[in-house]
Design a protein around this motif. Structure first.
Motif, PDB file in Angstrom:
ATOM      1  N   ALA A 196       6.154  -2.527   1.967  1.00  0.00           N
ATOM      2  CA  ALA A 196       5.811  -1.744   0.771  1.00  0.00           C
ATOM      3  C   ALA A 196       7.038  -0.952   0.328  1.00  0.00           C
ATOM      4  CB  ALA A 196       4.653  -0.796   1.067  1.00  0.00           C
ATOM      5  N   ASP A 197       7.287  -0.923  -0.989  1.00  0.00           N
ATOM      6  CA  ASP A 197       8.442  -0.193  -1.507  1.00  0.00           C
ATOM      7  C   ASP A 197       7.965   1.080  -2.200  1.00  0.00           C
ATOM      8  OD1 ASP A 197      10.734   0.768  -2.754  1.00  0.00           O
ATOM      9  OD2 ASP A 197      11.498  -1.246  -3.191  1.00  0.00           O
ATOM     10  N   PHE A 198       8.294   2.244  -1.596  1.00  0.00           N
ATOM     11  CA  PHE A 198       7.892   3.545  -2.120  1.00  0.00           C
ATOM     12  C   PHE A 198       9.032   4.240  -2.875  1.00  0.00           C
ATOM     13  CE2 PHE A 198       4.992   2.814   1.430  1.00  0.00           C
ATOM     14  CZ  PHE A 198       3.782   3.286   0.952  1.00  0.00           C
ATOM     15  N   GLN A 228       7.648  -2.173  13.170  1.00  0.00           N
ATOM     16  CA  GLN A 228       7.819  -3.494  12.541  1.00  0.00           C
ATOM     17  C   GLN A 228       7.434  -3.436  11.062  1.00  0.00           C
ATOM     18  OE1 GLN A 228       5.816  -6.682  14.569  1.00  0.00           O
ATOM     19  NE2 GLN A 228       6.277  -8.190  12.986  1.00  0.00           N
ATOM     20  N   ASP A 229       6.353  -2.704  10.746  1.00  0.00           N
ATOM     21  CA  ASP A 229       5.953  -2.524   9.342  1.00  0.00           C
ATOM     22  C   ASP A 229       7.051  -1.811   8.560  1.00  0.00           C
ATOM     23  OD1 ASP A 229       3.548  -3.679   9.958  1.00  0.00           O
ATOM     24  OD2 ASP A 229       2.305  -2.000   9.262  1.00  0.00           O
ATOM     25  N   LEU A 230       7.578  -0.751   9.158  1.00  0.00           N
ATOM     26  CA  LEU A 230       8.566   0.079   8.471  1.00  0.00           C
ATOM     27  C   LEU A 230       9.880  -0.657   8.234  1.00  0.00           C
ATOM     28  CD1 LEU A 230       7.950   3.420  10.413  1.00  0.00           C
ATOM     29  CD2 LEU A 230       7.246   2.894   8.063  1.00  0.00           C
ATOM     30  N   GLU A 231      10.178  -1.636   9.078  1.00  0.00           N
ATOM     31  CA  GLU A 231      11.450  -2.360   8.967  1.00  0.00           C
ATOM     32  C   GLU A 231      11.320  -3.688   8.219  1.00  0.00           C
ATOM     33  OE1 GLU A 231      12.914  -2.676  12.931  1.00  0.00           O
ATOM     34  OE2 GLU A 231      13.453  -0.548  13.070  1.00  0.00           O
ATOM     35  N   THR A 232      10.138  -3.929   7.651  1.00  0.00           N
ATOM     36  CA  THR A 232       9.916  -5.166   6.890  1.00  0.00           C
ATOM     37  C   THR A 232      10.469  -5.027   5.478  1.00  0.00           C
ATOM     38  OG1 THR A 232       7.906  -5.672   8.138  1.00  0.00           O
ATOM     39  CG2 THR A 232       8.171  -6.780   6.013  1.00  0.00           C
ATOM     40  N   LEU A 233      11.124  -6.066   4.983  1.00  0.00           N
ATOM     41  CA  LEU A 233      11.692  -6.069   3.637  1.00  0.00           C
ATOM     42  C   LEU A 233      10.610  -6.348   2.597  1.00  0.00           C
ATOM     43  CD1 LEU A 233      14.946  -8.163   4.167  1.00  0.00           C
ATOM     44  CD2 LEU A 233      14.842  -5.709   3.711  1.00  0.00           C
ATOM     45  N   ASN A 234      10.685  -5.635   1.473  1.00  0.00           N
ATOM     46  CA  ASN A 234       9.844  -5.993   0.337  1.00  0.00           C
ATOM     47  C   ASN A 234      10.339  -7.321  -0.226  1.00  0.00           C
ATOM     48  OD1 ASN A 234       9.423  -5.964  -2.830  1.00  0.00           O
ATOM     49  ND2 ASN A 234       7.855  -4.631  -1.973  1.00  0.00           N
ATOM     50  N   PRO A 235       9.451  -8.294  -0.489  1.00  0.00           N
ATOM     51  CA  PRO A 235       9.891  -9.630  -0.920  1.00  0.00           C
ATOM     52  C   PRO A 235      10.610  -9.647  -2.274  1.00  0.00           C
ATOM     53  CG  PRO A 235       7.499  -9.394  -1.098  1.00  0.00           C
ATOM     54  CD  PRO A 235       7.986  -8.208  -0.341  1.00  0.00           C
ATOM     55  N   LEU A 236      10.393  -8.609  -3.093  1.00  0.00           N
ATOM     56  CA  LEU A 236      11.036  -8.571  -4.409  1.00  0.00           C
ATOM     57  C   LEU A 236      12.286  -7.701  -4.407  1.00  0.00           C
ATOM     58  CD1 LEU A 236      10.984  -9.269  -7.451  1.00  0.00           C
ATOM     59  CD2 LEU A 236       9.576  -7.227  -7.794  1.00  0.00           C
ATOM     60  N   THR A 237      12.163  -6.484  -3.892  1.00  0.00           N
ATOM     61  CA  THR A 237      13.288  -5.546  -3.949  1.00  0.00           C
ATOM     62  C   THR A 237      14.244  -5.679  -2.776  1.00  0.00           C
ATOM     63  OG1 THR A 237      12.133  -3.766  -2.760  1.00  0.00           O
ATOM     64  CG2 THR A 237      11.769  -3.928  -5.129  1.00  0.00           C
ATOM     65  N   LEU A 238      13.805  -6.385  -1.711  1.00  0.00           N
ATOM     66  CA  LEU A 238      14.601  -6.589  -0.496  1.00  0.00           C
ATOM     67  C   LEU A 238      15.008  -5.263   0.143  1.00  0.00           C
ATOM     68  CD1 LEU A 238      16.859  -9.598  -1.596  1.00  0.00           C
ATOM     69  CD2 LEU A 238      14.663  -9.627  -0.397  1.00  0.00           C
ATOM     70  N   LYS A 239      14.142  -4.280   0.020  1.00  0.00           N
ATOM     71  CA  LYS A 239      14.354  -2.979   0.632  1.00  0.00           C
ATOM     72  C   LYS A 239      13.278  -2.766   1.681  1.00  0.00           C
ATOM     73  CE  LYS A 239      15.728   0.234  -2.037  1.00  0.00           C
ATOM     74  NZ  LYS A 239      15.790   1.236  -3.116  1.00  0.00           N
ATOM     75  N   THR A 240      13.643  -2.213   2.830  1.00  0.00           N
ATOM     76  CA  THR A 240      12.636  -1.958   3.853  1.00  0.00           C
ATOM     77  C   THR A 240      11.758  -0.783   3.442  1.00  0.00           C
ATOM     78  OG1 THR A 240      13.967  -0.385   5.127  1.00  0.00           O
ATOM     79  CG2 THR A 240      14.235  -2.735   5.645  1.00  0.00           C
ATOM     80  N   THR A 241      10.568  -0.752   4.000  1.00  0.00           N
ATOM     81  CA  THR A 241       9.655   0.364   3.733  1.00  0.00           C
ATOM     82  C   THR A 241      10.294   1.681   4.162  1.00  0.00           C
ATOM     83  OG1 THR A 241       7.730  -1.067   4.021  1.00  0.00           O
ATOM     84  CG2 THR A 241       7.365   1.296   4.224  1.00  0.00           C
ATOM     85  N   LEU A 285      -4.461  -4.978  -1.451  1.00  0.00           N
ATOM     86  CA  LEU A 285      -3.429  -4.808  -2.484  1.00  0.00           C
ATOM     87  C   LEU A 285      -2.140  -5.546  -2.123  1.00  0.00           C
ATOM     88  CD1 LEU A 285      -3.975  -0.983  -3.005  1.00  0.00           C
ATOM     89  CD2 LEU A 285      -4.534  -2.739  -4.671  1.00  0.00           C
ATOM     90  N   ARG A 286      -2.215  -6.496  -1.244  1.00  0.00           N
ATOM     91  CA  ARG A 286      -1.014  -7.183  -0.787  1.00  0.00           C
ATOM     92  C   ARG A 286      -0.217  -7.795  -1.943  1.00  0.00           C
ATOM     93  NH1 ARG A 286      -3.534 -11.116   3.629  1.00  0.00           N
ATOM     94  NH2 ARG A 286      -5.191 -11.053   2.069  1.00  0.00           N
ATOM     95  N   LYS A 287       1.091  -7.482  -1.962  1.00  0.00           N
ATOM     96  CA  LYS A 287       2.030  -7.992  -2.976  1.00  0.00           C
ATOM     97  C   LYS A 287       1.603  -7.625  -4.394  1.00  0.00           C
ATOM     98  CE  LYS A 287       3.762 -11.764  -0.096  1.00  0.00           C
ATOM     99  NZ  LYS A 287       3.982 -13.234   0.027  1.00  0.00           N
ATOM    100  N   CYS A 288       0.879  -6.520  -4.501  1.00  0.00           N
ATOM    101  CA  CYS A 288       0.439  -6.031  -5.806  1.00  0.00           C
ATOM    102  C   CYS A 288       1.586  -5.271  -6.481  1.00  0.00           C
ATOM    103  CB  CYS A 288      -0.763  -5.116  -5.598  1.00  0.00           C
ATOM    104  SG  CYS A 288      -1.501  -4.486  -7.100  1.00  0.00           S
ATOM    105  N   PHE A 289       1.642  -5.313  -7.808  1.00  0.00           N
ATOM    106  CA  PHE A 289       2.647  -4.558  -8.554  1.00  0.00           C
ATOM    107  C   PHE A 289       2.018  -3.276  -9.079  1.00  0.00           C
ATOM    108  CE2 PHE A 289       3.914  -9.000  -8.788  1.00  0.00           C
ATOM    109  CZ  PHE A 289       5.251  -8.936  -8.425  1.00  0.00           C
TER     110      PHE A 289
END
Length: 267
Positions: A223-225, A245-258, A179-183
């Motif tokens: 992932a943006d929850f 590292q996963d938790l601190e990654t930015l969502n490419p669209l919302t620019l918010k970390t998980t 589901l990578r980069k899925c909306f």
């Protein structure tokens, strides 16, 4: 030839009893018309609008209807043998007693109101809709927005970059799905099975995860929850066990970390 003029010529030909076999009717608009008994054998009907049309007893054998609209169309006893129905809209269509032998239904969209012929194995036909068996199927970047996908089998399916915004995925099986980069904005994932899925970069804002079943995801990096509904403390704890590292990654669209998004979920 303009689409409107072409449509009028088609209607005139049908009224006078002429055959439309092998005719090029690309993008023709015949929505809502009575086309019962018409002969469209091997016609090109790519992207044709046949929404709510009456095609009872018509000959649509070996037609090319790719991307066409048959939503709420009447297709009772219609001959669709060998027809190409790739990505055709079949929402609410009545296919009672239609002949679908060798018809290509890959990617065709149906819903709970679609009526298939008795005994037709629509769940394994490649068509997309409730209870469909699409395990391992490639749907990368597919437009499945607002689709009716209740209890669909997407085990190991490839849905990277697909738009599933507002889709009804209640009871869906998405175990080990890509589901990578899925909306999935506003999607209903109640009772969905998601264990082992890859949620890297997924946009899940306002999605409903009530009673969703998962132990661990392959990845939730980016992932943006935000404002997800139904995320219990137990589910949140499982998500927080992922690598920092996963938790601190930015969502490419919302620019918010998980991690930041998990502080904005709804009970």
């Amino acid at each position: 030839m303009k689409i409107q003029n072409k449509s009028q010529e088609v209607l005139g030909a049908i009224k006078s009893g002429k055959s439309l076999a092998m005719q090029d009717l690309y993008h023709c608009n015949l929505s809502g018309y009575d086309l019962s008994g018409a002969n469209f054998h091997k016609a090109i009907l790519v992207r044709a609008n046949l929404n709510r049309a009456n095609l009872s007893n018509a000959d649509l054998s070996e037609v090319d209807l790719r991307g066409g609209d048959l939503g709420e169309a009447i297709l009772k006893q219609t001959n669709l043998q060998g027809a190409c129905l790739y990505r055709v809209n079949l929402y609410g269509a009545d296919l009672s007693e239609a002949i679908l032998q060798d018809a290509q239904l890959q990617g065709a969209m149906y819903n709970s109101q679609t009526i298939f012929p008795d005994g037709f194995a629509y769940k394994s036909s490649g068509a997309v809709g409730p209870h469909a068996n699409l395990n391992g199927a490639p749907f990368n970047t597919a437009n499945l927005k607002n689709a009716d996908l209740q209890s669909v089998n997407f085990l190991g399916a490839y849905l990277g970059g697909a738009d599933l915004s507002g889709a009804n995925l209640t009871g869906a099986r998405l175990v080990q799905a890509d589901l990578r980069k899925c909306f999935l904005v506003g999607a209903c994932l109640r009772n969905a099975r998601l264990n082992g899925a890859n949620l890297s970069g997924v946009d899940l804002r306002t999605a409903d995860l009530t009673d969703a079943d998962f132990e661990q995801f392959e990845s939730i990096a980016g992932a943006d929850f935000s404002y997800v509904v139904g995320l219990t403390e137990q589910m949140r704890s499982r998500l927080l066990r992922h690598h920092q590292q996963d938790l601190e990654t930015l969502n490419p669209l919302t620019l918010k970390t998980t991690l930041a998004s998990l502080s904005e979920t709804l009970r």
